[in-house]
Enzyme design. Structure first.
Site, PDB file in Angstrom:
ATOM      1  CE1 TYR A 239      -0.172  11.647  13.809  1.00  0.00           C
ATOM      2  CE2 TYR A 239       0.875   9.659  14.620  1.00  0.00           C
ATOM      3  CZ  TYR A 239       0.798  10.689  13.706  1.00  0.00           C
ATOM      4  OH  TYR A 239       1.710  10.740  12.673  1.00  0.00           O
TER       5      TYR A 239
ATOM      6  CG  PHE B  34       0.684   8.611   3.673  1.00  0.00           C
ATOM      7  CD1 PHE B  34      -0.029   8.293   4.820  1.00  0.00           C
ATOM      8  CD2 PHE B  34       0.600   9.918   3.193  1.00  0.00           C
ATOM      9  CE1 PHE B  34      -0.793   9.258   5.484  1.00  0.00           C
ATOM     10  CE2 PHE B  34      -0.153  10.885   3.838  1.00  0.00           C
ATOM     11  CZ  PHE B  34      -0.846  10.551   4.992  1.00  0.00           C
ATOM     12  N   PRO B  35       3.355   4.355   3.508  1.00  0.00           N
ATOM     13  CG  PRO B  35       3.988   2.654   4.976  1.00  0.00           C
ATOM     14  CD  PRO B  35       3.507   4.076   4.952  1.00  0.00           C
TER      15      PRO B  35
ATOM     16  N   GLY C   5       0.346   3.890   0.554  1.00  0.00           N
ATOM     17  CA  GLY C   5      -0.456   4.844  -0.211  1.00  0.00           C
ATOM     18  C   GLY C   5      -1.517   5.531   0.629  1.00  0.00           C
TER      19      GLY C   5
ATOM     20  N   GLY D 146      -5.127   3.637  -0.349  1.00  0.00           N
ATOM     21  CA  GLY D 146      -3.918   3.140  -1.009  1.00  0.00           C
ATOM     22  C   GLY D 146      -3.951   1.640  -1.277  1.00  0.00           C
TER      23      GLY D 146
ATOM     24  CB  THR E 240      -8.586   0.119  -2.735  1.00  0.00           C
ATOM     25  OG1 THR E 240      -9.077  -0.130  -1.429  1.00  0.00           O
ATOM     26  CG2 THR E 240      -9.627  -0.254  -3.770  1.00  0.00           C
TER      27      THR E 240
HETATM   28  N1  NAP Z   1       5.279  12.641   9.424  1.00  0.00           N
HETATM   29  C1  NAP Z   1       4.045  12.833   9.031  1.00  0.00           C
HETATM   30  O1  NAP Z   1       3.615  13.943   8.741  1.00  0.00           O
HETATM   31  C2  NAP Z   1       3.143  11.635   8.896  1.00  0.00           C
HETATM   32  C3  NAP Z   1       1.961  11.750   8.164  1.00  0.00           C
HETATM   33  C4  NAP Z   1       1.166  10.635   8.059  1.00  0.00           C
HETATM   34  C5  NAP Z   1       1.529   9.424   8.646  1.00  0.00           C
HETATM   35  N2  NAP Z   1       2.684   9.331   9.358  1.00  0.00           N
HETATM   36  C6  NAP Z   1       3.101   8.046   9.964  1.00  0.00           C
HETATM   37  O2  NAP Z   1       3.104   7.050   8.966  1.00  0.00           O
HETATM   38  C7  NAP Z   1       2.396   5.905   9.427  1.00  0.00           C
HETATM   39  C8  NAP Z   1       1.810   5.156   8.253  1.00  0.00           C
HETATM   40  O3  NAP Z   1       0.809   5.939   7.608  1.00  0.00           O
HETATM   41  P1  NAP Z   1      -0.705   5.425   7.444  1.00  0.00           P
HETATM   42  O4  NAP Z   1      -1.013   4.375   8.426  1.00  0.00           O
HETATM   43  O5  NAP Z   1      -1.573   6.623   7.426  1.00  0.00           O
HETATM   44  O6  NAP Z   1      -0.690   4.913   5.959  1.00  0.00           O
HETATM   45  P2  NAP Z   1      -0.309   3.516   5.270  1.00  0.00           P
HETATM   46  O7  NAP Z   1       0.555   2.703   6.169  1.00  0.00           O
HETATM   47  O8  NAP Z   1       0.152   3.840   3.906  1.00  0.00           O
HETATM   48  O9  NAP Z   1      -1.726   2.840   5.093  1.00  0.00           O
HETATM   49  C9  NAP Z   1      -2.550   2.465   6.151  1.00  0.00           C
HETATM   50  C10 NAP Z   1      -3.807   1.892   5.508  1.00  0.00           C
HETATM   51  O10 NAP Z   1      -3.507   0.656   4.914  1.00  0.00           O
HETATM   52  C11 NAP Z   1      -4.358  -0.345   5.414  1.00  0.00           C
HETATM   53  N3  NAP Z   1      -3.541  -1.556   5.517  1.00  0.00           N
HETATM   54  C12 NAP Z   1      -2.467  -1.764   6.314  1.00  0.00           C
HETATM   55  N4  NAP Z   1      -1.936  -2.981   6.088  1.00  0.00           N
HETATM   56  C13 NAP Z   1      -2.699  -3.556   5.122  1.00  0.00           C
HETATM   57  C14 NAP Z   1      -2.655  -4.797   4.477  1.00  0.00           C
HETATM   58  N5  NAP Z   1      -1.733  -5.709   4.754  1.00  0.00           N
HETATM   59  N6  NAP Z   1      -3.610  -5.070   3.536  1.00  0.00           N
HETATM   60  C15 NAP Z   1      -4.567  -4.166   3.233  1.00  0.00           C
HETATM   61  N7  NAP Z   1      -4.644  -2.966   3.815  1.00  0.00           N
HETATM   62  C16 NAP Z   1      -3.721  -2.651   4.757  1.00  0.00           C
HETATM   63  C17 NAP Z   1      -4.847   0.139   6.734  1.00  0.00           C
HETATM   64  O11 NAP Z   1      -6.151  -0.334   6.987  1.00  0.00           O
HETATM   65  P3  NAP Z   1      -6.445  -1.441   8.142  1.00  0.00           P
HETATM   66  O12 NAP Z   1      -6.449  -0.688   9.407  1.00  0.00           O
HETATM   67  O13 NAP Z   1      -7.771  -1.975   7.747  1.00  0.00           O
HETATM   68  O14 NAP Z   1      -5.344  -2.440   8.030  1.00  0.00           O
HETATM   69  C18 NAP Z   1      -4.920   1.644   6.503  1.00  0.00           C
HETATM   70  O15 NAP Z   1      -6.135   1.968   5.848  1.00  0.00           O
HETATM   71  C19 NAP Z   1       1.377   6.500  10.393  1.00  0.00           C
HETATM   72  O16 NAP Z   1       0.886   5.537  11.282  1.00  0.00           O
HETATM   73  C20 NAP Z   1       2.165   7.583  11.062  1.00  0.00           C
HETATM   74  O17 NAP Z   1       2.892   7.016  12.135  1.00  0.00           O
HETATM   75  C21 NAP Z   1       3.502  10.415   9.478  1.00  0.00           C
END
Ligand code: NAP
Length: 294
Positions: free
Chosen positions: A58, A207-208, A210, A216, A218
Site C-alpha cells: 500500500y 470491503f465491509p 462496500g 459503498g 453511498t
Molecule cells: N485482501 C485484499 O485483497 C484486500 C483488498 C482490499 C482491501 N483490503 C483491506 O480491507 C480494508 C477495508 O477496505 P476499504 O477501506 O477499501 O473498504 P471499506 O471499509 O468497505 O470502505 C471504505 C470506504 O468507506 C468510507 N467510510 C468508512 N467509514 C464510514 C462511515 N462510518 N460512514 C461513511 N463512510 C465511511 C471511507 O471513506 P472515509 O475515508 O471518508 O471515511 C472509504 O471510502 C482495507 O483497508 C484493507 O486493509 C484487503
C-alpha cells in the site's frame, strides 16, 4: 454482542482497522494530509483497536511508514496483519509476486517497514483463487510455513481465494484467517464464510462497507432496508452494515477503512448495535452489487 474474538489463540476485538485507504489516490504514494492519517491511527489505538490490517504494497511503504511513525513502539496487544503476493509497478498496477523468493521478500519488507521482528499474521493474497500464475499453492504456502518456523510470523492466512482454494490450503497448513471481499452489499463469498464457520477459522471481510472504489457507503445510504433498520436503531447506514457482519459469525473480524476520525468513532460504536430477527429479515432484501476489484 460478543465484542471479543480470537485470531489463532490470541484474543482480538471484533472491530479493527483497515489501513489501505490511508495511502494516496489509487493506494499509491502519500496521502494529501499525512497528519490526518496519523491522527486516525492514534485515535484508533486510543479507542482500543487491537487489530490493524495493512500491507507493504500500500503506497508502496506509505501505509506501513504511517503506522510505524504513529504507533511505534506498539501497544503490547496490537495485532499487525499484512498480506504478500502482490507488487506494484510505477503506474500502480497490482501484479502477482507469488514465487517463494518474492513471498519471502514481501514478508521481510513488512517486518522492516513496520519495524517488528514478527508479524501476527501474513495473508497469502492469491491471484486466481487457488494457486496463482505459474506457482503451485503448496510452494506458496510452503514459503510462508518456512517463515513461520523461522519465527517471522505467527499465523498464515489466505486472501482472494475460492472455497476450493481454502480447502486445498487447509490440507497444507493451519490457517489463522481467510480474508475475502464480503458485505451486506456483496454476499458472493457466503460459501466461504460457511466453511470458516464450520472449521472455526476467523473470516475477515474486506470491503465491509462496500468499498471506497464503489462508493459503498453511498449505496448503503440509498438502500431502503438499511435506512429502515438504521432509523429504528438511531444508527447510520454504515453502522448497520457493520452490525450485520458482526451478527453473521462470532469469528468474523471487521477491518473497515477510513481516513476520518468521525467515521472511525462511528464504526467502532457499531459494536453496540444488536440486530434482532426483524432487522435481519428486513436486511435480506438489500440489493446486491457486483464485487469491486481489489
Ligand atoms: N485482501 C485484499 O485483497 C484486500 C483488498 C482490499 C482491501 N483490503 C483491506 O480491507 C480494508 C477495508 O477496505 P476499504 O477501506 O477499501 O473498504 P471499506 O471499509 O468497505 O470502505 C471504505 C470506504 O468507506 C468510507 N467510510 C468508512 N467509514 C464510514 C462511515 N462510518 N460512514 C461513511 N463512510 C465511511 C471511507 O471513506 P472515509 O475515508 O471518508 O471515511 C472509504 O471510502 C482495507 O483497508 C484493507 O486493509 C484487503
Amino acid at each position: 454482542m460478543n465484542r471479543t474474538s480470537f485470531l489463532g489463540s490470541k484474543p482480538i476485538g471484533r472491530i479493527g482497522f483497515g489501513a489501505m485507504q490511508l495511502a494516496g489516490p489509487g493506494v499509491m504514494g502519500p496521502p494529501r494530509d499525512p497528519a490526518a492519517a496519523r491522527a486516525v491511527l492514534r485515535r484508533a489505538v486510543e479507542l482500543g483497536v487491537d487489530h490493524i490490517d495493512t500491507s507493504q504494497y500500500y503506497g508502496p511503504d506509505t501505509v506501513n511508514d504511517l503506522i510505524r511513525e504513529s504507533l511505534y513502539p506498539y501497544p503490547e496487544n496490537l495485532k499487525l496483519v499484512t498480506k504478500v503476493g502482490v507488487r506494484r509497478d510505477e503506474a500502480g498496477a497490482w501484479l502477482p509476486a507469488l514465487t517463494p523468493q518474492e513471498l519471502r521478500e514481501g514478508v521481510e519488507a513488512n517486518l522492516r517497514s513496520l519495524r517488528v521482528e514478527r508479524m501476527d499474521l501474513v495473508n497469502l493474497r492469491i491471484s486466481d483463487g487457488a494457486g496463482g500464475p505459474g506457482v503451485p499453492l503448496p510452494e506458496q504456502l510452503g514459503a510462508l510455513e518456512d517463515l513461520r518456523q523461522e519465527g517471522k510470523l505467527d499465523l498464515i492466512g489466505v486472501s482472494n481465494v475460492t472455497r476450493d482454494g481454502v480447502e486445498q490450503a487447509l490440507d497444507l497448513v493451519d490457517l489463522g484467517e481467510v480474508q475475502n471481499s464480503y458485505s451486506i452489499l456483496d454476499r458472493e463469498n457466503e460459501p466461504i464464510v460457511e466453511l470458516c464457520r464450520e472449521r472455526e477459522i476467523a473470516f475477515v471481510p474486506f470491503f465491509p462497507l462496500g468499498s471506497a472504489f464503489r462508493r459503498g457507503p453511498t449505496t448503503l445510504a440509498q438502500d431502503p432496508a438499511v435506512s429502515w433498520v438504521a432509523g429504528k436503531h438511531s444508527a447510520t447506514p454504515s453502522q448497520i452494515a457493520l452490525a450485520w457482519l458482526l451478527a453473521r459469525y462470532e469469528r468474523m473480524l471487521l477491518i473497515p477503512g477510513t481516513t476520518s476520525v468521525v467515521h472511525l468513532e462511528e464504526n467502532l460504536a457499531a459494536a453496540n448495535i444488536e440486530l434482532d430477527e426483524d432487522d435481519l429479515g428486513a436486511l435480506e432484501a438489500v440489493e446486491q452489487v457486483g464485487r469491486p476489484r481489489a
